[in-house]
Motif scaffolding. Structure first.
Motif, mmCIF file in Angstrom:
data_model
loop_
_atom_site.group_PDB
_atom_site.id
_atom_site.type_symbol
_atom_site.label_atom_id
_atom_site.label_comp_id
_atom_site.label_asym_id
_atom_site.label_seq_id
_atom_site.Cartn_x
_atom_site.Cartn_y
_atom_site.Cartn_z
ATOM 1 N N UNK A 49 -4.338 1.947 7.409
ATOM 2 C CA UNK A 49 -4.399 3.395 7.627
ATOM 3 C C UNK A 49 -3.005 3.965 7.868
ATOM 4 N N UNK A 50 -2.216 3.273 8.669
ATOM 5 C CA UNK A 50 -0.861 3.733 8.967
ATOM 6 C C UNK A 50 -0.001 3.758 7.710
ATOM 7 N N UNK A 51 -0.171 2.758 6.845
ATOM 8 C CA UNK A 51 0.581 2.720 5.588
ATOM 9 C C UNK A 51 0.232 3.916 4.705
ATOM 10 N N UNK A 52 -1.051 4.229 4.618
ATOM 11 C CA UNK A 52 -1.492 5.383 3.821
ATOM 12 C C UNK A 52 -0.918 6.672 4.401
ATOM 13 N N UNK A 53 -1.069 6.838 5.697
ATOM 14 C CA UNK A 53 -0.588 8.055 6.364
ATOM 15 C C UNK A 53 0.919 8.218 6.192
ATOM 16 N N UNK A 54 1.669 7.151 6.388
ATOM 17 C CA UNK A 54 3.124 7.237 6.257
ATOM 18 C C UNK A 54 3.549 7.596 4.842
ATOM 19 N N UNK A 55 2.863 7.023 3.859
ATOM 20 C CA UNK A 55 3.193 7.328 2.465
ATOM 21 C C UNK A 55 2.959 8.800 2.149
ATOM 22 N N UNK A 56 1.813 9.314 2.563
ATOM 23 C CA UNK A 56 1.502 10.723 2.296
ATOM 24 C C UNK A 56 2.486 11.635 3.027
ATOM 25 N N UNK A 57 2.748 11.319 4.279
ATOM 26 C CA UNK A 57 3.677 12.138 5.071
ATOM 27 C C UNK A 57 5.078 12.135 4.462
ATOM 28 N N UNK A 99 0.843 -1.198 0.000
ATOM 29 C CA UNK A 99 0.000 0.000 0.000
ATOM 30 C C UNK A 99 0.878 1.248 0.000
ATOM 31 N N UNK A 100 1.878 1.256 0.854
ATOM 32 C CA UNK A 100 2.819 2.380 0.904
ATOM 33 C C UNK A 100 3.441 2.611 -0.478
ATOM 34 N N UNK A 101 3.941 1.551 -1.092
ATOM 35 C CA UNK A 101 4.632 1.688 -2.381
ATOM 36 C C UNK A 101 3.695 2.153 -3.490
ATOM 37 N N UNK A 102 2.480 1.623 -3.515
ATOM 38 C CA UNK A 102 1.576 1.995 -4.615
ATOM 39 C C UNK A 102 1.110 3.443 -4.487
ATOM 40 N N UNK A 103 1.013 3.936 -3.264
ATOM 41 C CA UNK A 103 0.646 5.348 -3.089
ATOM 42 C C UNK A 103 1.798 6.257 -3.504
ATOM 43 N N UNK A 104 3.003 5.926 -3.066
ATOM 44 C CA UNK A 104 4.164 6.732 -3.450
ATOM 45 C C UNK A 104 4.319 6.753 -4.968
ATOM 46 N N UNK A 105 4.152 5.613 -5.598
ATOM 47 C CA UNK A 105 4.292 5.504 -7.054
ATOM 48 C C UNK A 105 3.260 6.363 -7.796
ATOM 49 N N UNK A 106 2.003 6.243 -7.398
ATOM 50 C CA UNK A 106 0.936 6.962 -8.105
ATOM 51 C C UNK A 106 0.972 8.471 -7.841
ATOM 52 N N UNK A 107 1.145 8.830 -6.582
ATOM 53 C CA UNK A 107 1.194 10.261 -6.259
ATOM 54 C C UNK A 107 2.425 10.892 -6.904
ATOM 55 N N UNK A 108 3.536 10.140 -6.942
ATOM 56 C CA UNK A 108 4.742 10.651 -7.594
ATOM 57 C C UNK A 108 4.515 10.979 -9.052
#
Length: 244
Positions: A125-133, A83-92
């Protein structure tokens, strides 16, 4: 602060949908742009960013599960690291388009099943929050009003916009009625306006169990893929101005 009106965008390559997206920008204050995993692609992302900047609308990334076939609305059993990686990838990817257009990325809003699964699951939730932060601690996280992810994000130091939905029905515990249920989505313009007026004037929604739920929200969502998206956007904008 007046409530923010957001709309999910860039989720279709259909010419009419893209035209509707562009017109909806006249009636909302922020947009959440699909990043290619559940919908959209590089060209749609770039064009939507350009249009949002031109209309002076705040831009957000709308990352979801890698599920084009299911539009990101099917639950997936993935690890917190994924989840962390896919958020970083897409938002990037969206960050890059915003940067080349000399704009500013304002927020991140998870999409569909990722949004719902991470609302009250501590690990997700923590994975999402950490990725955004980690991407940028100045980003605002858009998430379900009253959910656990709100507390986790605030504890991390993120700004949060708690979100309510103009076209979704609620359970008595404040969660959204599953889209697998026939009554999940509000299609009637009249019902939608009653629902939204209650949010704007009393910070409450009526659940399907006929229980009033108090929700403190800073942003109201219009689903851009809905058949009534443009009409709802116009009506909500008029209602918001009328209420003041």
């Amino acid at each position: 602060m007046p409530i923010d009106i957001n709309c999910d965008m860039g989720e279709s390559g259909d010419a009419l949908a893209l035209k509707n997206d562009e017109e909806i920008l006249n009636y909302v204050t922020s947009v959440n742009i699909a990043c290619g995993y559940h919908a959209g692609n590089h060209t749609i992302m770039h064009n939507t960013v350009r249009n949002a900047i031109r209309k002076n609308v705040q831009i957000g990334a709308h990352p979801g599960y890698p599920d084009l076939e299911g539009f990101g609305r099917r639950n997936m059993d993935v690890s917190a690291q994924e989840i962390y990686n896919m958020i970083v990838y897409q938002v990037g990817a969206l960050q890059a388009f915003v940067a080349v257009e000399k704009g500013v990325l304002h927020h991140v809003k998870p999409h569909g099943a990722l949004y719902n699964q991470s609302a009250n699951n501590i690990e997700k939730a923590t994975a999402v929050v950490n990725a955004v932060y980690d991407l940028n601690p100045a980003y605002v996280l858009y998430c379900l009003a009253g959910s656990e992810i709100v507390k986790i994000a605030k504890a991390k130091g993120l700004r949060v916009y708690e979100e309510v939905f103009s076209d979704r029905r609620y359970n008595a515990d404040g969660t959204l009625v599953s889209r697998e249920e026939p009554n999940a989505v509000i299609h009637s313009e009249e019902e939608m306006l009653i629902h939204v007026e209650s949010i704007l004037t009393a910070n409450e929604v009526m659940s399907v169990q006929q229980k009033k739920i108090q929700l403190s929200a800073q942003t109201l969502c219009i689903h851009g893929d809905g058949p009534h998206a443009l009409t709802f956007a116009k009506k909500i904008d008029a209602l918001r101005k009328q209420i003041g």
